[in-house]
Design an enzyme around this catalytic site. Structure first.
Site, PDB file in Angstrom:
ATOM      1  N   GLU A   1       0.840  -1.197   0.000  1.00  0.00           N
ATOM      2  CA  GLU A   1       0.000   0.000   0.000  1.00  0.00           C
ATOM      3  C   GLU A   1       0.877   1.250   0.000  1.00  0.00           C
ATOM      4  O   GLU A   1       1.985   1.243   0.551  1.00  0.00           O
ATOM      5  CB  GLU A   1      -0.895  -0.018   1.253  1.00  0.00           C
ATOM      6  CG  GLU A   1      -1.762   1.226   1.388  1.00  0.00           C
ATOM      7  CD  GLU A   1      -2.860   1.113   2.433  1.00  0.00           C
ATOM      8  OE1 GLU A   1      -2.868   0.144   3.209  1.00  0.00           O
ATOM      9  OE2 GLU A   1      -3.726   2.019   2.463  1.00  0.00           O
TER      10      GLU A   1
ATOM     11  N   ASN B   1      -6.747   1.490   2.671  1.00  0.00           N
ATOM     12  CA  ASN B   1      -7.458   2.765   2.782  1.00  0.00           C
ATOM     13  C   ASN B   1      -7.042   3.739   1.684  1.00  0.00           C
ATOM     14  O   ASN B   1      -7.846   4.531   1.202  1.00  0.00           O
ATOM     15  CB  ASN B   1      -7.188   3.395   4.159  1.00  0.00           C
ATOM     16  CG  ASN B   1      -7.663   2.509   5.290  1.00  0.00           C
ATOM     17  OD1 ASN B   1      -8.467   1.599   5.091  1.00  0.00           O
ATOM     18  ND2 ASN B   1      -7.163   2.754   6.493  1.00  0.00           N
TER      19      ASN B   1
ATOM     20  N   ASN C   1     -12.467  -1.161  -0.743  1.00  0.00           N
ATOM     21  CA  ASN C   1     -11.760  -1.621   0.450  1.00  0.00           C
ATOM     22  C   ASN C   1     -12.512  -1.203   1.715  1.00  0.00           C
ATOM     23  O   ASN C   1     -12.883  -0.019   1.848  1.00  0.00           O
ATOM     24  CB  ASN C   1     -10.346  -1.000   0.471  1.00  0.00           C
ATOM     25  CG  ASN C   1      -9.555  -1.393   1.707  1.00  0.00           C
ATOM     26  OD1 ASN C   1      -9.157  -2.545   1.846  1.00  0.00           O
ATOM     27  ND2 ASN C   1      -9.347  -0.449   2.610  1.00  0.00           N
ATOM     28  N   GLU C   2     -12.733  -2.102   2.618  1.00  0.00           N
ATOM     29  CA  GLU C   2     -13.281  -1.822   3.973  1.00  0.00           C
ATOM     30  C   GLU C   2     -14.315  -0.702   3.994  1.00  0.00           C
ATOM     31  O   GLU C   2     -14.309   0.148   4.892  1.00  0.00           O
ATOM     32  CB  GLU C   2     -12.135  -1.517   4.949  1.00  0.00           C
ATOM     33  CG  GLU C   2     -11.234  -2.692   5.182  1.00  0.00           C
ATOM     34  CD  GLU C   2     -10.199  -2.488   6.291  1.00  0.00           C
ATOM     35  OE1 GLU C   2     -10.101  -1.388   6.851  1.00  0.00           O
ATOM     36  OE2 GLU C   2      -9.475  -3.469   6.593  1.00  0.00           O
TER      37      GLU C   2
ATOM     38  N   TYR D   1      -7.003  -8.417  11.733  1.00  0.00           N
ATOM     39  CA  TYR D   1      -5.771  -8.051  12.444  1.00  0.00           C
ATOM     40  C   TYR D   1      -5.976  -8.422  13.898  1.00  0.00           C
ATOM     41  O   TYR D   1      -7.042  -8.151  14.460  1.00  0.00           O
ATOM     42  CB  TYR D   1      -5.517  -6.544  12.354  1.00  0.00           C
ATOM     43  CG  TYR D   1      -5.207  -6.067  10.954  1.00  0.00           C
ATOM     44  CD1 TYR D   1      -3.917  -6.156  10.448  1.00  0.00           C
ATOM     45  CD2 TYR D   1      -6.206  -5.516  10.151  1.00  0.00           C
ATOM     46  CE1 TYR D   1      -3.624  -5.699   9.163  1.00  0.00           C
ATOM     47  CE2 TYR D   1      -5.923  -5.066   8.866  1.00  0.00           C
ATOM     48  CZ  TYR D   1      -4.628  -5.161   8.381  1.00  0.00           C
ATOM     49  OH  TYR D   1      -4.336  -4.716   7.121  1.00  0.00           O
TER      50      TYR D   1
ATOM     51  N   GLU E   1      -6.403  -9.197   3.781  1.00  0.00           N
ATOM     52  CA  GLU E   1      -5.529  -8.475   4.738  1.00  0.00           C
ATOM     53  C   GLU E   1      -5.519  -9.296   6.018  1.00  0.00           C
ATOM     54  O   GLU E   1      -6.589  -9.590   6.566  1.00  0.00           O
ATOM     55  CB  GLU E   1      -6.023  -7.057   5.028  1.00  0.00           C
ATOM     56  CG  GLU E   1      -5.812  -6.087   3.883  1.00  0.00           C
ATOM     57  CD  GLU E   1      -6.119  -4.630   4.251  1.00  0.00           C
ATOM     58  OE1 GLU E   1      -5.948  -4.246   5.418  1.00  0.00           O
ATOM     59  OE2 GLU E   1      -6.537  -3.894   3.328  1.00  0.00           O
TER      60      GLU E   1
ATOM     61  N   GLN F   1       1.520  -6.230   5.758  1.00  0.00           N
ATOM     62  CA  GLN F   1       1.875  -5.996   4.365  1.00  0.00           C
ATOM     63  C   GLN F   1       3.272  -6.582   4.106  1.00  0.00           C
ATOM     64  O   GLN F   1       3.904  -7.080   5.015  1.00  0.00           O
ATOM     65  CB  GLN F   1       1.823  -4.507   4.062  1.00  0.00           C
ATOM     66  CG  GLN F   1       0.444  -3.907   4.341  1.00  0.00           C
ATOM     67  CD  GLN F   1       0.279  -2.462   3.866  1.00  0.00           C
ATOM     68  OE1 GLN F   1       1.162  -1.863   3.259  1.00  0.00           O
ATOM     69  NE2 GLN F   1      -0.879  -1.881   4.161  1.00  0.00           N
TER      70      GLN F   1
HETATM   71  O1  AHR Z   1      -2.935  -2.520   6.304  1.00  0.00           O
HETATM   72  C1  AHR Z   1      -3.205  -1.300   6.901  1.00  0.00           C
HETATM   73  C2  AHR Z   1      -4.669  -0.862   6.774  1.00  0.00           C
HETATM   74  O2  AHR Z   1      -5.483  -1.705   7.519  1.00  0.00           O
HETATM   75  C3  AHR Z   1      -5.255  -0.918   5.401  1.00  0.00           C
HETATM   76  O3  AHR Z   1      -5.001   0.235   4.678  1.00  0.00           O
HETATM   77  C4  AHR Z   1      -6.737  -1.021   5.665  1.00  0.00           C
HETATM   78  O4  AHR Z   1      -7.429  -1.688   4.659  1.00  0.00           O
HETATM   79  C5  AHR Z   1      -6.811  -1.701   7.002  1.00  0.00           C
HETATM   80  O5  AHR Z   1      -7.652  -1.027   7.860  1.00  0.00           O
END
Ligand code: AHR
Length: 483
Positions: free
Chosen positions: A26, A71, A171-172, A237, A285, A331
């Site tokens: 990203e 994002n 995305n999200e 996450y 992710e 990432q």
């Molecule tokens: O990976 C960091 C961020 O985490 C990404 O930009 C987003 O998609 C997620 O909230």
């Protein structure tokens, strides 16, 4: 207790799609600028690509690479990133409050994927972008018709279409932090429309709808666009206590439960909408995310326990290989990174080594195995009955090699296990690869790069029944021929 692993060579469960070892880059912190791309650096090639990073990426055979966010994608205008670099506009990125030079754009990304041998996966702007803009991007990349955008690509030096197969429809977008934040119903309709018209330009494209790790959202979205998209995504996450080994290594079982839940939502959606195909899961992710923030450029130090967690995620995805067919670590470089860079050096984190072990030494056909192991429980996410020994058995059918991954989640004890293979004959020298370090929390630094890594151990002569002592806090891959 005597730990046991039974392997059934003749019971195939499915094919593991190599795209589960995928990655994500990203425009954020030092992931792209200063990570994979550094103009003027003596370590970079003529494209500005850091050669040391590229070499490391090649060694884990990255199958698919997601870009440009995250994002960032939700306020990215692709036309800013093409043409002469000096003329590209500098923009303020309101996702991460950073200046974007646009020196790394579509052509650079595609070239990077080509050199790395990875399939490109582009995430579209469903935030500040329009359908028109997305269609133009798809046309620019994938079409060969005599049109304005195709001719523009040709003028920019690429006659051949890029043939980008994977396109993420946003995305999200379920989160307030995202440009374009909206309800599941609104998004489901947009995703239907985007996917429908993108596929008019190139019917071979596979589209990925935004899932939210939330059955309400996911079902609503699938009801509206499930007939026209190919994947639904999920992001996870986790933040296990950095000093609690068992919280960390157990965390992959939470992921397995959430992936299974999403699979059941897909089944529910399919049962009353009768899709003519199976929608796949793109786990696009995932990682451990503790303290990293914009202030720390989103950098996070990872240790051996974190890499044992990553191995657990791989074993979980193997068990779900018929539904999880893509995943992207968030990432690849510096930002929550599997790889860290400095101006003049590179560091491979323990998570990198988990990828190295599985991507290089595991095979693609998943077979049945049964593990009998003692369990433990943790307060983190209320995870109960987590086996110390976790195994995944795969076979390389062409070369007739069993590739067995075994995680020992015990913090202190080596564990001896009896391995029994059925449905085929095993004999000969087994090759043994081990991911480990001196202590459960060992990590690599620029001064000590090799504290955690994969090493090949002495070969072991085995047959259908053998014992092996799996060292504490390690993952081992055993490879042996079978008939
Ligand atoms: O990976 C960091 C961020 O985490 C990404 O930009 C987003 O998609 C997620 O909230």
């Amino acid at each position: 207790m005597d730990e046991k692993i039974q392997v059934y060579l003749n019971k195939k469960i499915g094919n593991i799609n190599r795209n589960i070892y995928g990655h994500f880059i990203e425009h954020l912190g030092r992931c792209i600028y200063g990570g994979i791309y550094e103009e003027g650096s003596p370590l970079s090639d003529e494209n500005g690509f850091r050669k040391d990073v590229l070499d490391a990426i090649k060694r884990i055979r990255v199958p698919v690479l997601r870009w440009p966010g995250g994002n960032f994608a939700s306020n990215y205008h692709w036309e800013d990133g093409i043409g002469e670099k000096e003329k590209r506009p500098r923009r303020f990125d309101t996702a991460w409050s950073a200046i974007e030079t646009n020196h790394f754009g579509t052509h650079e990304f595609i070239k990077y994927c080509q050199i790395a041998g990875a399939e490109p996966y582009i995430c579209l702007n469903l935030g500040t972008g329009t359908l028109d803009e997305s269609l133009a991007w798809v046309e620019y990349c994938n079409s060969n018709r005599d049109t304005h955008f195709v001719n523009m690509r040709k003028q920019n030096g690429c006659d051949e279409p890029f043939r980008v197969k994977y396109w993420g429809i946003g995305n999200e977008i379920y989160g307030k932090w995202q440009h374009g934040y909206c309800s599941a119903a609104e998004y489901g309709e947009k995703a239907r429309e985007f996917s429908q018209f993108i596929k008019k330009i190139d019917p071979d494209i596979k589209t990925i709808a935004v899932g939210a790790n939330n059955p309400d959202w996911d079902l609503e979205v699938l009801k509206r666009c499930g007939h026209i998209v190919d994947y639904i995504s999920i992001h996870i996450y986790l933040n296990p206590d950095k000093d609690n080994f068992y919280d960390i290594v157990a965390a992959s079982s939470y992921i397995e439960e959430r992936l299974k839940l999403l699979k059941s939502v897909i089944d529910v959606a399919g049962s009353f909408l009768s899709f003519d195909k199976e929608i796949q899961i793109a786990f696009d992710e995932w990682n451990i995310w503790r303290k990293a923030s914009v202030e720390t450029q989103m950098e996070e130090p990872y240790n051996l326990a974190d890499s044992i967690f990553a191995c657990g995620v791989f074993n979980s995805m193997h068990r779900l290989c018929n539904s999880v067919t893509m995943a992207n670590l968030a990432q690849l470089v510096n930002v929550l990174g599997a790889i860290s860079t400095s101006k003049d050096d590179i560091l491979l984190t323990p998570i990198y080594w988990a990828f190295y072990l599985y991507s290089n030494y595991m095979a693609d056909t998943f077979i049945e195995s049964v593990v009998d192991s003692e369990n433990f429980s943790t307060d983190f996410l209320n995870l109960k009955n987590i086996p110390y020994i976790d195994a995944s058995a795969t076979i390389d059918e062409k070369n007739k090699i069993l590739c067995l991954a075994v995680i020992n989640r015990h913090k202190d004890n080596n564990i001896q296990a009896k391995i029994d293979a059925f449905g085929g004959k095993i004999s000969g020298n087994a090759r043994i690869f081990e991911l480990n370090g001196k202590t459960p929390f060992s990590f690599n630094t620029f001064e000590e790069k090799q504290n955690v890594r994969v090493i090949e151990k002495k070969p072991l002569t085995v047959d259908n029944r053998f014992s092996y002592v799996f060292p504490a806090h390690s993952t081992t891959v055993i490879q042996v021929k079978y008939e």
